[in-house]
Motif scaffolding. Structure first.
Motif, PDB file in Angstrom:
ATOM      1  N   THR A 278      -6.480   5.155 -16.515  1.00 12.73           N
ATOM      2  CA  THR A 278      -6.377   4.393 -15.262  1.00 12.73           C
ATOM      3  C   THR A 278      -5.032   4.727 -14.614  1.00 12.73           C
ATOM      4  OG1 THR A 278      -5.356   2.513 -16.392  1.00 12.73           O
ATOM      5  CG2 THR A 278      -7.758   2.438 -16.127  1.00 12.73           C
ATOM      6  N   PHE A 279      -4.916   4.413 -13.330  1.00 11.56           N
ATOM      7  CA  PHE A 279      -3.623   4.613 -12.656  1.00 11.56           C
ATOM      8  C   PHE A 279      -3.321   3.406 -11.767  1.00 11.56           C
ATOM      9  CE2 PHE A 279      -4.871   5.832  -8.268  1.00 11.56           C
ATOM     10  CZ  PHE A 279      -6.236   6.027  -8.449  1.00 11.56           C
ATOM     11  N   GLU A 280      -2.044   3.283 -11.428  1.00 11.27           N
ATOM     12  CA  GLU A 280      -1.608   2.141 -10.616  1.00 11.27           C
ATOM     13  C   GLU A 280      -1.844   2.411  -9.141  1.00 11.27           C
ATOM     14  OE1 GLU A 280       2.534   2.309 -11.300  1.00 11.27           O
ATOM     15  OE2 GLU A 280       2.454   1.068 -13.118  1.00 11.27           O
ATOM     16  N   THR A 281      -2.257   1.386  -8.414  1.00  8.53           N
ATOM     17  CA  THR A 281      -2.183   1.495  -6.961  1.00  8.53           C
ATOM     18  C   THR A 281      -1.179   0.443  -6.498  1.00  8.53           C
ATOM     19  OG1 THR A 281      -3.400   1.586  -4.881  1.00  8.53           O
ATOM     20  CG2 THR A 281      -4.280   0.084  -6.539  1.00  8.53           C
ATOM     21  N   ARG A 282      -0.275   0.860  -5.605  1.00  8.00           N
ATOM     22  CA  ARG A 282       0.860   0.006  -5.225  1.00  8.00           C
ATOM     23  C   ARG A 282       0.788  -0.451  -3.780  1.00  8.00           C
ATOM     24  NH1 ARG A 282       5.548   0.069  -8.534  1.00  8.00           N
ATOM     25  NH2 ARG A 282       5.131   1.303 -10.401  1.00  8.00           N
TER      26      ARG A 282
ATOM     27  N   GLU B   7       5.208  -3.107  -5.115  1.00  4.82           N
ATOM     28  CA  GLU B   7       4.637  -3.740  -6.319  1.00  4.82           C
ATOM     29  C   GLU B   7       3.261  -3.176  -6.653  1.00  4.82           C
ATOM     30  OE1 GLU B   7       4.478  -7.912  -5.440  1.00  4.82           O
ATOM     31  OE2 GLU B   7       6.672  -8.008  -5.240  1.00  4.82           O
ATOM     32  N   VAL B   8       2.942  -3.198  -7.971  1.00 10.70           N
ATOM     33  CA  VAL B   8       1.619  -2.745  -8.408  1.00 10.70           C
ATOM     34  C   VAL B   8       0.581  -3.803  -8.022  1.00 10.70           C
ATOM     35  CG1 VAL B   8       0.200  -2.179 -10.424  1.00 10.70           C
ATOM     36  CG2 VAL B   8       2.606  -1.468 -10.352  1.00 10.70           C
ATOM     37  N   ILE B   9      -0.521  -3.337  -7.375  1.00  8.23           N
ATOM     38  CA  ILE B   9      -1.601  -4.267  -7.004  1.00  8.23           C
ATOM     39  C   ILE B   9      -2.543  -4.420  -8.190  1.00  8.23           C
ATOM     40  CG2 ILE B   9      -3.491  -4.708  -5.391  1.00  8.23           C
ATOM     41  CD1 ILE B   9      -2.172  -2.474  -3.613  1.00  8.23           C
ATOM     42  N   THR B  10      -2.975  -3.277  -8.718  1.00  8.70           N
ATOM     43  CA  THR B  10      -3.903  -3.284  -9.842  1.00  8.70           C
ATOM     44  C   THR B  10      -3.977  -1.872 -10.418  1.00  8.70           C
ATOM     45  OG1 THR B  10      -6.122  -3.957 -10.547  1.00  8.70           O
ATOM     46  CG2 THR B  10      -5.989  -2.782  -8.481  1.00  8.70           C
ATOM     47  N   ARG B  11      -4.785  -1.714 -11.467  1.00  4.27           N
ATOM     48  CA  ARG B  11      -5.013  -0.368 -12.012  1.00  4.27           C
ATOM     49  C   ARG B  11      -6.455   0.047 -11.700  1.00  4.27           C
ATOM     50  NH1 ARG B  11      -0.801   1.382 -15.150  1.00  4.27           N
ATOM     51  NH2 ARG B  11      -2.031   3.172 -15.815  1.00  4.27           N
ATOM     52  N   ILE B  12      -6.608   1.335 -11.440  1.00  6.91           N
ATOM     53  CA  ILE B  12      -7.900   1.884 -11.007  1.00  6.91           C
ATOM     54  C   ILE B  12      -8.303   2.970 -12.004  1.00  6.91           C
ATOM     55  CG2 ILE B  12      -8.994   3.245  -9.142  1.00  6.91           C
ATOM     56  CD1 ILE B  12      -8.293   0.515  -8.168  1.00  6.91           C
TER      57      ILE B  12
ATOM     58  N   ASP C 282      -3.044  -1.961   0.264  1.00  6.12           N
ATOM     59  CA  ASP C 282      -3.093  -0.611  -0.300  1.00  6.12           C
ATOM     60  C   ASP C 282      -2.376   0.411   0.584  1.00  6.12           C
ATOM     61  OD1 ASP C 282      -3.983   0.410  -2.640  1.00  6.12           O
ATOM     62  OD2 ASP C 282      -6.007   0.906  -1.953  1.00  6.12           O
ATOM     63  N   ALA C 283      -2.501   0.238   1.910  1.00  8.05           N
ATOM     64  CA  ALA C 283      -1.958   1.250   2.835  1.00  8.05           C
ATOM     65  C   ALA C 283      -0.829   0.713   3.691  1.00  8.05           C
ATOM     66  CB  ALA C 283      -3.086   1.764   3.746  1.00  8.05           C
ATOM     67  N   GLY C 284      -0.511  -0.571   3.556  1.00  7.54           N
ATOM     68  CA  GLY C 284       0.544  -1.144   4.396  1.00  7.54           C
ATOM     69  C   GLY C 284       0.113  -1.372   5.833  1.00  7.54           C
ATOM     70  N   LYS C 285      -1.201  -1.398   6.070  1.00  5.76           N
ATOM     71  CA  LYS C 285      -1.706  -1.621   7.431  1.00  5.76           C
ATOM     72  C   LYS C 285      -1.443  -3.058   7.865  1.00  5.76           C
ATOM     73  CE  LYS C 285      -4.349   1.844   8.598  1.00  5.76           C
ATOM     74  NZ  LYS C 285      -4.400   2.360   9.896  1.00  5.76           N
ATOM     75  N   LEU C 286      -1.186  -3.265   9.129  1.00  2.00           N
ATOM     76  CA  LEU C 286      -1.128  -4.635   9.621  1.00  2.00           C
ATOM     77  C   LEU C 286      -2.518  -5.242   9.462  1.00  2.00           C
ATOM     78  CD1 LEU C 286       0.925  -4.360  12.931  1.00  2.00           C
ATOM     79  CD2 LEU C 286       1.673  -5.214  10.698  1.00  2.00           C
TER      80      LEU C 286
ATOM     81  N   GLU D 199      -5.273   8.833  -3.632  1.00  2.00           N
ATOM     82  CA  GLU D 199      -4.826   8.072  -4.803  1.00  2.00           C
ATOM     83  C   GLU D 199      -4.056   6.817  -4.403  1.00  2.00           C
ATOM     84  OE1 GLU D 199      -4.360  11.164  -4.004  1.00  2.00           O
ATOM     85  OE2 GLU D 199      -2.386  11.976  -4.536  1.00  2.00           O
ATOM     86  N   GLN D 200      -3.474   6.840  -3.189  1.00  2.00           N
ATOM     87  CA  GLN D 200      -2.706   5.664  -2.738  1.00  2.00           C
ATOM     88  C   GLN D 200      -3.622   4.531  -2.282  1.00  2.00           C
ATOM     89  OE1 GLN D 200      -2.490   8.743  -1.530  1.00  2.00           O
ATOM     90  NE2 GLN D 200      -0.392   9.397  -1.147  1.00  2.00           N
ATOM     91  N   THR D 201      -4.866   4.870  -1.859  1.00  2.00           N
ATOM     92  CA  THR D 201      -5.706   3.863  -1.178  1.00  2.00           C
ATOM     93  C   THR D 201      -7.163   3.876  -1.651  1.00  2.00           C
ATOM     94  OG1 THR D 201      -6.025   5.487   0.594  1.00  2.00           O
ATOM     95  CG2 THR D 201      -4.331   3.810   0.959  1.00  2.00           C
ATOM     96  N   PRO D 202      -7.422   3.575  -2.921  1.00  2.00           N
ATOM     97  CA  PRO D 202      -8.812   3.611  -3.378  1.00  2.00           C
ATOM     98  C   PRO D 202      -9.589   2.307  -3.159  1.00  2.00           C
ATOM     99  CG  PRO D 202      -7.341   3.246  -5.235  1.00  2.00           C
ATOM    100  CD  PRO D 202      -6.460   3.348  -4.014  1.00  2.00           C
ATOM    101  N   LEU D 203      -8.902   1.212  -2.802  1.00  2.00           N
ATOM    102  CA  LEU D 203      -9.551  -0.104  -2.902  1.00  2.00           C
ATOM    103  C   LEU D 203     -10.717  -0.301  -1.945  1.00  2.00           C
ATOM    104  CD1 LEU D 203      -6.452  -2.456  -3.392  1.00  2.00           C
ATOM    105  CD2 LEU D 203      -7.955  -1.470  -5.126  1.00  2.00           C
ATOM    106  N   SER D 204     -10.519  -0.013  -0.649  1.00  2.00           N
ATOM    107  CA  SER D 204     -11.621  -0.294   0.289  1.00  2.00           C
ATOM    108  C   SER D 204     -12.786   0.660   0.046  1.00  2.00           C
ATOM    109  CB  SER D 204     -11.151  -0.251   1.746  1.00  2.00           C
ATOM    110  OG  SER D 204     -10.560   0.986   2.067  1.00  2.00           O
TER     111      SER D 204
END
Ligand code: ADP
Length: 459
Positions: free
Chosen positions: A40-44, A50-55, A112-116, A199-204
């Motif tokens: 797994t890897f961290e997504t920040r 900060e780490v959000i979760t591991r993927i 995940d991406a720092g979007k507003l 790798e930075q934005t897998p969540l959505s």
């Protein structure tokens, strides 16, 4: 603002929902699964670091499984065989489900991406549903042509899906890029796809996979495999069983994926790469409008950790090369990857800051005296993604639009995107359009079927 720890608060008067990450595994053949390696890897969260979760971390073995599922779904499954109307209906349902989860999806792109959050809620996520509906509507309107051949022959063309498509997407617009790629491939052509999100934005992307299944997209048609570029991404680019590759990202990596495609099965490649898009402000322009547009063009999107470091290097280089730093230039805030809005003047065409894409809040101001000089300067980069023109003079606007070698020209506006408007570059900004009916062509291939007319001996 909501944090990765799940707290929620008001932001600019809007209640921002709690962050809840439901999907952290790879989505292959309709199931959420662990990576073969178990890694797994961290997504920040780029706003805080900060780490959000591991993927689950996909690599070659997982891409192989995803391609196998996509191949089976394409070769033997119902998706390419159902009517365009039926495919369109399923994708309309998918779009409806996105509408029902707008806030949940927007907050995923925020952390995940720092979007507003409001940009996601009002633009990116509804825009994703809009893209899907646009192509869902096109699904039953794919036509070939009837050909009148010169001999006593008749022929027609069939527009057929290209097959299994590999999509490699970047982090800067996670939802928009996902649907730039996936919607025309799935909807119109009946292709099956393997998506490698950034790798930075897998969540959505994983959430969209879940919604696709709920909407009735058959197993194996849409696979999402998060992982890193040199492992999972490279496995997509070089896979022998992927028929088409669509990539958005840096020019440097675009070159690598094209090489990998050439060295494997010669799969056709579409690339949407970097840009150095000028906004040309003429002296008759409404100054307030011009200022708003150049600010919008320069300071709109967000920066991740790698880009943050690169941007600071460019700011340093700009000063060393002799440009004048008028304002900004420094990191700001005590956490996250923020840089002050930065403006350089006295910028010369050949300076690195005038030539290289800087993915951050850095404006380089260059003066010109004539229309010809403006055109020459605008074309004096290896990129050709987009350009803005600010003028009230229609003759100038028309002349400059035709003279600039870029894929999109925005006159007295900027970032004017629409599902019906093709987007993609000229020159080293790439080739092959996203959006519009042009994007369908990337996922179709043309077959000619010929036959002699009645009583025409062929041999
Ligand atoms: P950006 O600079 O916008 O982050 P990149 O080109 O680095 O763009 O990344 C865009 C996408 O390409 C990401 O999904 C990334 O993982 C992927 N990628 C990076 N390196 C490779 C590679 N060698 N082969 C295939 N994909 C890659």
């Amino acid at each position: 603002m909501a944090g990765a720890n799940g707290s929620s608060e008001k932001h600019e008067g809007f209640e921002v929902p709690k962050v809840e990450v439901k999907f952290t595994k790879l989505f292959i053949n309709g199931q959420f699964v662990d990576a073969v390696s178990g890694k797994t890897f961290e997504t920040r969260d780029p706003r805080t670091g900060e780490v959000i979760t591991r993927i689950a971390e996909g690599d070659k073995a997982d891409i192989d499984l995803a391609v196998k599922a996509a191949r089976e779904a394409f070769d033997n499954g119902p998706w390419p065989r159902m009517t365009g109307y039926e495919r369109g209906r399923i994708l309309h349902r998918f779009a409806d489900l996105i509408d029902q989860h707008i806030e949940e999806l927007a907050i995923l792109d925020t952390v995940d991406a720092g979007k507003l959050f409001m940009v996601g809620k009002l633009r990116d996520i509804p825009g994703a549903a809009h893209l899907l509906r646009y192509y869902a509507g096109a699904a039953d309107k794919i036509h070939g042509a009837t050909l009148k051949m010169s001999q006593r022959m008749q022929a027609y063309t069939l527009k057929e899906p290209v097959g299994v498509v590999g999509h490699i997407v970047p982090w800067n617009y996670p939802s928009t890029m996902f649907f730039f790629k996936v919607s025309p491939a799935l909807a119109a052509a009946g292709c099956t796809v393997v998506v490698k999100p950034a790798e930075q934005t897998p969540l959505s992307a994983l959430f969209y996979a879940h919604l696709a299944k709920e909407a009735g997209v058959p197993d194996g048609v849409l696979n999402v495999v998060p992982g890193f570029g040199p492992t999972a991404g490279a496995a997509v680019a070089s896979h022998m069983d992927i028929d088409k590759l669509s990539f958005t990202g840096s020019t440097e990596v675009g070159r690598l994926v094209m090489e990998a495609a050439a060295k494997s099965n010669l799969k056709p490649v579409s690339l949407e790469l970097g840009g150095k898009s000028p906004v040309i402000v003429f002296d008759d322009a409404d100054v307030d409008m011009a200022v708003n547009l150049v600010n919008f063009a320069t300071y709109t999107n967000k920066v991740d950790k790698d880009q943050y470091e690169k941007v600071l290097k460019y700011i340093n280089l700009g000063q060393r090369e002799g440009a004048t730093l008028v304002t900004g230039g420094k990191p700001c805030g005590d956490k996250g990857y923020y840089i002050e809005p930065t403006i350089f003047t006295d910028v010369k065409d050949d300076m690195t800051i005038a030539q290289d894409e800087i993915f951050g809040p850095v404006m380089s101001l260059i003066k010109f005296k004539t229309v010809e000089e403006a055109i020459q300067k605008a074309n004096n980069t290896r990129y050709g993604l987009a350009a803005g023109i600010v003028t009230k003079n229609i003759d100038i606007a028309n002349t400059v639009s035709r003279s600039i070698r870029a894929g999109v020209i925005w006159i007295n506006c900027y970032f004017a995107f629409d599902p019906d408007a093709p987007f993609g570059g000229y020159k080293m900004s790439g080739f092959g359009k996203d959006m519009g009916m042009d994007a369908l062509e990337k996922y179709l291939q043309t077959k000619t079927v010929a036959t002699p007319l009645y009583n025409t001996p062929w041999l």
